[in-house]
Scaffold this active site. Structure first.
Site, PDB file in Angstrom:
ATOM      1  N   ASP A  39       0.807  -1.219   0.000  1.00 53.76           N
ATOM      2  CA  ASP A  39       0.000   0.000   0.000  1.00 53.76           C
ATOM      3  C   ASP A  39       0.840   1.268   0.000  1.00 53.76           C
ATOM      4  O   ASP A  39       2.038   1.232   0.241  1.00 53.76           O
ATOM      5  CB  ASP A  39      -0.855   0.025   1.276  1.00 53.76           C
ATOM      6  CG  ASP A  39      -2.113  -0.795   1.134  1.00 53.76           C
ATOM      7  OD1 ASP A  39      -2.407  -1.240   0.025  1.00 53.76           O
ATOM      8  OD2 ASP A  39      -2.792  -0.979   2.155  1.00 53.76           O
ATOM      9  N   LYS A  61      -3.732   3.399  -2.707  1.00 51.97           N
ATOM     10  CA  LYS A  61      -4.879   4.255  -3.040  1.00 51.97           C
ATOM     11  C   LYS A  61      -4.673   5.586  -2.333  1.00 51.97           C
ATOM     12  O   LYS A  61      -5.338   5.875  -1.360  1.00 51.97           O
ATOM     13  CB  LYS A  61      -6.185   3.622  -2.534  1.00 51.97           C
ATOM     14  CG  LYS A  61      -6.592   2.367  -3.258  1.00 51.97           C
ATOM     15  CD  LYS A  61      -7.904   1.836  -2.704  1.00 51.97           C
ATOM     16  CE  LYS A  61      -7.691   1.167  -1.365  1.00 51.97           C
ATOM     17  NZ  LYS A  61      -8.899   0.606  -0.778  1.00 51.97           N
ATOM     18  N   MET A 174      -7.360   9.793   9.601  1.00 53.78           N
ATOM     19  CA  MET A 174      -8.012  10.332   8.399  1.00 53.78           C
ATOM     20  C   MET A 174      -8.903  11.524   8.746  1.00 53.78           C
ATOM     21  O   MET A 174      -9.977  11.694   8.175  1.00 53.78           O
ATOM     22  CB  MET A 174      -8.839   9.229   7.703  1.00 53.78           C
ATOM     23  CG  MET A 174      -7.983   8.067   7.249  1.00 53.78           C
ATOM     24  SD  MET A 174      -8.914   6.670   6.610  1.00 53.78           S
ATOM     25  CE  MET A 174      -9.483   5.892   8.109  1.00 53.78           C
TER      26      MET A 174
END
Ligand code: SAH
Length: 255
Positions: A39, A61, A174
Site C-alpha cells: 500500500d 490508493k 483520516m
C-alpha cells in the site's frame, strides 16, 4: 508450470512507517513471499526483505488517486496466490485498524485460500507513543478511542460526538481535512482548552508535530503546513509532552 503451487495469503501489518518497526514475524513472512502487494502507507524499504525474484506490486490508493479499487485488489491477491503461491499483503500500521483487512481475509477465505494475520504497530498507538504521548496514563486517561475522521458518506463519525463527551483520549485517523468540524465538536462540549496534538508522517524523516489546544490547533496546523497522513490526538495526555509547557507560556503571555 512444474512448481507445485500452494496458494496462501499473509495479511501483514507494516507498522507506521519506520521500516525498523516491522515485527520479526513480518520479516520472516516477507522472506518467503512469492508476491508482495503493498500500500501507499508502507515503506518500500520493507520490500528488501522479500526475495529478489518475488513479484512486488504497488496497489496504493492515495487520496484522489484511484489506481486500484478494493475489488481489484481482492481479485489481484487471489489471482497471484493461485498462480504463484504465497502472497504477502503488506498494509500500513495494523491490517485491522481502518485497513480493510477483514474484507481481504473474507475474500481469500471465500476462495478457500488460507490466510494468516501478522499484526503491525498501529499508527494510532505507536505514533503518539513515539512522541512520548501515552494514550493512557494513570490519573489522566483511563481509555482511548480510535476513530475515523472521514466515514464512507463523507460526514464526520457520530462516535466523535460521544468520544468528545467522554474523558477518554481521542485519536482520530483520516481526520485532517475534517479538523475544523472536529474542533467545533470539542468546543461545543466546553473543551476549547483541552490539549490537542497533530502528528504528520509519524516515525519517518518527514515527521512533524504540532502541540496546542483545541482552540488553537487548526491555526497551528495551518502555520506548520501539516499534510496527510496525519493523526489527531485530543486529551489531557497531550499535556505530558514537554513542549506543552510552551503552549501554556504563550497563553500566559497573551492574557
Ligand atoms: N491501518 C493503519 C491506519 C490506516 S488509515 C494503522 O493501523 O495505522 C490511514 C490513516 O492512518 C492516515 O490517514 C493517518 O490518519 C493515519 N496514519 C497512518 N500512518 C501514519 C503516520 N505514520 N503518521 C501519522 N498518521 C498516520
Amino acid at each position: 508450470m512444474n512448481k507445485h503451487i500452494e496458494p496462501r495469503v499473509t495479511l501483514l501489518g507494516a507498522g507506521p512507517g519506520d521500516p525498523d518497526l516491522l515485527t520479526l514475524k513480518g520479516v520472516k513472512a516477507l522472506q518467503t513471499a512469492d508476491v508482495v502487494l503493498y500500500d501507499a502507507l508502507t515503506n518500500e524499504a520493507l520490500l528488501e526483505h522479500a526475495p529478489a525474484q518475488a513479484i512486488k506490486v504497488y496497489v496504493g490508493k492515495r487520496s484522489g488517486e484511484h489506481s486500484h479499487s478494493q475489488d481489484a485488489i481482492n481479485q489481484l491477491m487471489i489471482d497471484y496466490a493461485l498462480n504463484y503461491g504465497h502472497v504477502v499483503r503488506l498494509k500500513g500500521g495494523d491490517p485491522f485498524v481502518f485497513g480493510r483487512g477483514y474484507e481481504e481475509l473474507d475474500f481469500a477465505t471465500s476462495y478457500n485460500v488460507p490466510v494468516s494475520v501478522i499484526p503491525g504497530i498501529s499508527s494510532s498507538i505507536g505514533v503518539p507513543g513515539l512522541q512520548q504521548i501515552p494514550v493512557t496514563h494513570r490519573g489522566l486517561s483511563e481509555s482511548f478511542w480510535v476513530i475515523t475522521g472521514t466515514t464512507t458518506n463523507g460526514q464526520i463519525s457520530g462516535d466523535i460526538y460521544q468520544a468528545a463527551n467522554s474523558n477518554a483520549t481521542v485519536v482520530i485517523l483520516m481526520g485532517l481535512k475534517q479538523l475544523s468540524k472536529i474542533v467545533e465538536v470539542f468546543k461545543a462540549v466546553g473543551k476549547a482548552q483541552l490539549p490537542a496534538a497533530v502528528v504528520q508522517n509519524g516515525s519517518t524523516e518527514t515527521e512533524k508535530l504540532v502541540i496546542s489546544t483545541v482552540e488553537n490547533i487548526e491555526a497551528r496546523v495551518g502555520e506548520e503546513k501539516i499534510k496527510a497522513p496525519a493523526l489527531l490526538i485530543f486529551g489531557e495526555v497531550v499535556s505530558l509532552h514537554p513542549s506543552f509547557k510552551n503552549v501554556i507560556k504563550q497563553y500566559a503571555a497573551i492574557s
